[in-house]
Scaffold this motif. Structure first.
Motif, PDB file in Angstrom:
ATOM      1  N   VAL A 285      39.451  25.600  41.092  1.00  0.00           N
ATOM      2  CA  VAL A 285      38.428  25.198  41.997  1.00  0.00           C
ATOM      3  C   VAL A 285      37.781  26.527  42.454  1.00  0.00           C
ATOM      4  CG1 VAL A 285      37.794  23.973  43.737  1.00  0.00           C
ATOM      5  CG2 VAL A 285      39.028  22.952  42.228  1.00  0.00           C
ATOM      6  N   LEU A 286      36.520  26.858  42.499  1.00  0.00           N
ATOM      7  CA  LEU A 286      35.898  27.865  43.128  1.00  0.00           C
ATOM      8  C   LEU A 286      34.763  27.385  44.193  1.00  0.00           C
ATOM      9  CD1 LEU A 286      33.832  30.139  40.954  1.00  0.00           C
ATOM     10  CD2 LEU A 286      34.707  27.819  40.027  1.00  0.00           C
ATOM     11  N   GLY A 287      34.623  28.248  44.861  1.00  0.00           N
ATOM     12  CA  GLY A 287      33.211  28.262  45.828  1.00  0.00           C
ATOM     13  C   GLY A 287      33.623  28.133  47.352  1.00  0.00           C
ATOM     14  N   VAL A 288      34.758  27.775  47.609  1.00  0.00           N
ATOM     15  CA  VAL A 288      35.269  27.774  49.058  1.00  0.00           C
ATOM     16  C   VAL A 288      34.953  28.665  49.983  1.00  0.00           C
ATOM     17  CG1 VAL A 288      36.897  26.002  48.450  1.00  0.00           C
ATOM     18  CG2 VAL A 288      37.512  28.464  48.596  1.00  0.00           C
ATOM     19  N   ASP A 289      34.639  29.624  49.509  1.00  0.00           N
ATOM     20  CA  ASP A 289      34.063  31.027  50.279  1.00  0.00           C
ATOM     21  C   ASP A 289      33.001  30.712  51.216  1.00  0.00           C
ATOM     22  OD1 ASP A 289      32.844  31.085  47.450  1.00  0.00           O
ATOM     23  OD2 ASP A 289      31.663  32.613  48.575  1.00  0.00           O
ATOM     24  N   GLY A 290      31.856  29.835  50.598  1.00  0.00           N
ATOM     25  CA  GLY A 290      30.942  29.568  51.429  1.00  0.00           C
ATOM     26  C   GLY A 290      30.924  28.726  52.625  1.00  0.00           C
TER      27      GLY A 290
ATOM     28  N   GLU B  51      39.658  32.605  56.819  1.00  0.00           N
ATOM     29  CA  GLU B  51      40.939  33.182  56.557  1.00  0.00           C
ATOM     30  C   GLU B  51      40.700  33.897  55.050  1.00  0.00           C
ATOM     31  OE1 GLU B  51      43.821  33.060  58.402  1.00  0.00           O
ATOM     32  OE2 GLU B  51      44.839  34.364  56.964  1.00  0.00           O
ATOM     33  N   ILE B  52      40.026  33.067  54.367  1.00  0.00           N
ATOM     34  CA  ILE B  52      39.832  33.647  52.782  1.00  0.00           C
ATOM     35  C   ILE B  52      38.798  34.879  52.932  1.00  0.00           C
ATOM     36  CG2 ILE B  52      38.830  32.955  50.421  1.00  0.00           C
ATOM     37  CD1 ILE B  52      39.890  30.060  50.971  1.00  0.00           C
ATOM     38  N   GLN B  53      38.023  34.778  53.479  1.00  0.00           N
ATOM     39  CA  GLN B  53      37.164  35.828  53.352  1.00  0.00           C
ATOM     40  C   GLN B  53      37.788  37.008  54.207  1.00  0.00           C
ATOM     41  OE1 GLN B  53      33.441  34.881  55.633  1.00  0.00           O
ATOM     42  NE2 GLN B  53      32.634  33.859  53.720  1.00  0.00           N
ATOM     43  N   ALA B  54      38.521  36.958  54.954  1.00  0.00           N
ATOM     44  CA  ALA B  54      39.225  38.103  55.739  1.00  0.00           C
ATOM     45  C   ALA B  54      39.970  38.590  54.830  1.00  0.00           C
ATOM     46  CB  ALA B  54      40.166  37.733  56.993  1.00  0.00           C
ATOM     47  N   ASP B  55      40.760  37.712  53.924  1.00  0.00           N
ATOM     48  CA  ASP B  55      41.707  38.473  52.889  1.00  0.00           C
ATOM     49  C   ASP B  55      40.940  39.156  51.980  1.00  0.00           C
ATOM     50  OD1 ASP B  55      43.993  37.404  54.166  1.00  0.00           O
ATOM     51  OD2 ASP B  55      44.114  35.796  52.867  1.00  0.00           O
ATOM     52  N   GLN B  56      39.791  38.522  51.546  1.00  0.00           N
ATOM     53  CA  GLN B  56      38.899  39.190  50.592  1.00  0.00           C
ATOM     54  C   GLN B  56      38.308  40.429  50.920  1.00  0.00           C
ATOM     55  OE1 GLN B  56      36.199  36.311  48.718  1.00  0.00           O
ATOM     56  NE2 GLN B  56      37.819  35.329  47.615  1.00  0.00           N
ATOM     57  N   GLN B  57      37.956  40.471  52.241  1.00  0.00           N
ATOM     58  CA  GLN B  57      37.585  41.938  52.398  1.00  0.00           C
ATOM     59  C   GLN B  57      38.910  42.929  52.523  1.00  0.00           C
ATOM     60  OE1 GLN B  57      35.250  40.709  56.558  1.00  0.00           O
ATOM     61  NE2 GLN B  57      34.644  42.748  55.937  1.00  0.00           N
ATOM     62  N   LEU B  58      39.877  42.378  52.822  1.00  0.00           N
ATOM     63  CA  LEU B  58      41.146  43.417  52.922  1.00  0.00           C
ATOM     64  C   LEU B  58      41.376  43.640  51.424  1.00  0.00           C
ATOM     65  CD1 LEU B  58      43.277  44.662  54.212  1.00  0.00           C
ATOM     66  CD2 LEU B  58      44.922  42.647  53.875  1.00  0.00           C
TER      67      LEU B  58
END
Lengths: 253, 253
Positions: free
Chosen positions: A98-103, B150-157
């Motif tokens: 599953v993808l897209g939760v970043d939004g 949290e996911i976005q922070a991890d992805q920035q890292l």
DNA sequence: CGTGCATTTGAATGAGTTCAAGAGCAGTGG
DNA sequence: CCACTGCTCTTGAACTCATTCAAATGCACG
């Protein structure tokens, strides 16, 4: 045990409109969280659109966020773009994932999602999923878990990027893909890499050339056999050791 | 503007038992999602325990997962340990920030969490939060957002680790801390790094020595002034450019 | 059967690491 | 109060792994 043969270039999924009940990915996708009586409700909110062709976008960074997506067939890569215009691949999504939760946090996608090959996805409108989650506790739980899993995956990547050598990184990626194949009942040792060397390098924080060299090296060491995108793992244990940074000499010697 | 003076070694938080209503972190913590009438309910499930001393663990990897935690004062670092025994710092959590969601997917924490200095936290039992989330839609939404963040922070890292130079990494970290300070109404330009050089290096994927050298270099360039853990940002714009990989020569020249 | 990419291979370069040693600082106990 | 101990932090020098640059080869698709 079932339809493991993808000899012809037939798309694995039979029909655009298989319901969750009949979908072979059922046991590894969202439905695991929902018992039969309620599966219908979940099924009803899911939109199944026409497959994406190679290179098409499922969504783009800065698109408004409305849905999350489950991959049904094919492979999707997600990536974001840095301030200075460089692309960073953030993940590869295989069937059942599953993808897209970043939004969710900003209501705007922070990643773009692009099909690496012909791919079909199930679209799940987020608001409806939220509503359903509040009603079905196991679904809410499952969705929390799904996001938590994404966090763990990202953190493993962080570890990989910050601590591992080029060899270890490639080995880890191969193992990850192998494992995920297994979950779908496919071969653990032989598979096709759906992404380019470039994407691999970008994802793993390596130059394309390095990726290429490592593949060649691994092949010379007899750990894998590579032919373009086709990979055959010859020494699974060796690959594991390699991925974890163990010195594994005692091999062919 | 308010109690910014930590001259004595007094713990910033006045009282162990401030309710959410009275907590100064109220606007950046979980309560933002809950209206006044329901804040009581959230408040009731929160446990406020005695502060952790420097070096104490809030939880350890492999502990069963039961709660998430909001930092009330001090700083917590999270880290995990690789197969080969190395530590990887996965995050620093400042007051108002929430940690512990890593355990949701498996019901076991995958990270350890340790106080970098005397720290107080609010413990939020996850099952109760789930229950409340199903009842209060805005809370459910907020919690999804929190995980997405949290996911976005991890992805920035991830981006940082895979694309940025040592200088850019340090600059990014300084900016991140500065920004988070601002959210609490504290100075953007002057602050104290609560973590050791070692932790910084580990987090950013750099050797301690490199961290030290970069700090010295940034200081020589007049972008920051450093005295041990105390940092003063002298040229915020320069630091931003640096973090984003812009060539910023036209400075003191 | 070209043309345009993707991939591979080689050689030189470099950013960050590693190793080694010294400086600074906090806590402890005489 | 000072000396001692065990840190963390800084600085220097040599080294290394991956990158960069350059070029050849292979492959897919019109």
């Amino acid at each position: 045990m079932s339809s493991e043969h993808d000899c012809k270039n037939r798309v694995p999924t039979r029909n655009i409109n298989v319901s969750c009940t009949d979908c072979s990915l059922n046991p590894i996708c969202l439905p695991v969280a929902v018992d039969e009586t309620q599966l219908d409700e979940l099924d009803k909110i899911i939109k199944r659109s026409k497959p994406l062709k190679k290179g098409e976008h499922l969504f783009r960074a800065s698109d408004p966020f409305a849905s999350i997506y489950a991959v049904r067939s094919g492979t999707i890569k997600t990536y974001s773009v840095t301030e200075d215009g460089e692309e960073q691949v953030t993940g590869f999504y295989l069937p059942g994932e599953v993808l897209g939760v970043d939004g969710i946090s900003t209501n705007i996608h922070s990643n773009s999602a692009k099909a690496l090959e012909t791919a079909a996805v199930c679209e799940i409108p987020f608001e409806k999923l939220e509503f359903l989650s509040a009603k079905i506790p196991t679904l809410q739980r499952h969705f929390f878990q799904l996001m938590s899993k994404e966090i763990q995956a990202d953190q493993q990547l962080i570890m990989l990027l910050s601590k591992k050598s080029a060899e270890e990184r490639i080995a880890s990626l191969l193992l990850s893909i192998s494992t995920r194949h297994t979950k779908r009942g496919l071969s653990a040792s032989g598979f096709r890499l759906p992404m380019s060397r470039n994407d691999i390098g970008n994802f793993l924080g390596l130059a394309v050339e390095t990726v290429s060299r490592v593949f060649t090296r691994l092949q010379k060491q007899g750990v894998i056999y590579v032919d373009g995108k086709e990979v055959e793992v010859l020494d699974m244990q060796g690959l594991c050791h390699m991925a974890n940074g163990m010195e594994s000499d005692a091999k062919t010697a």
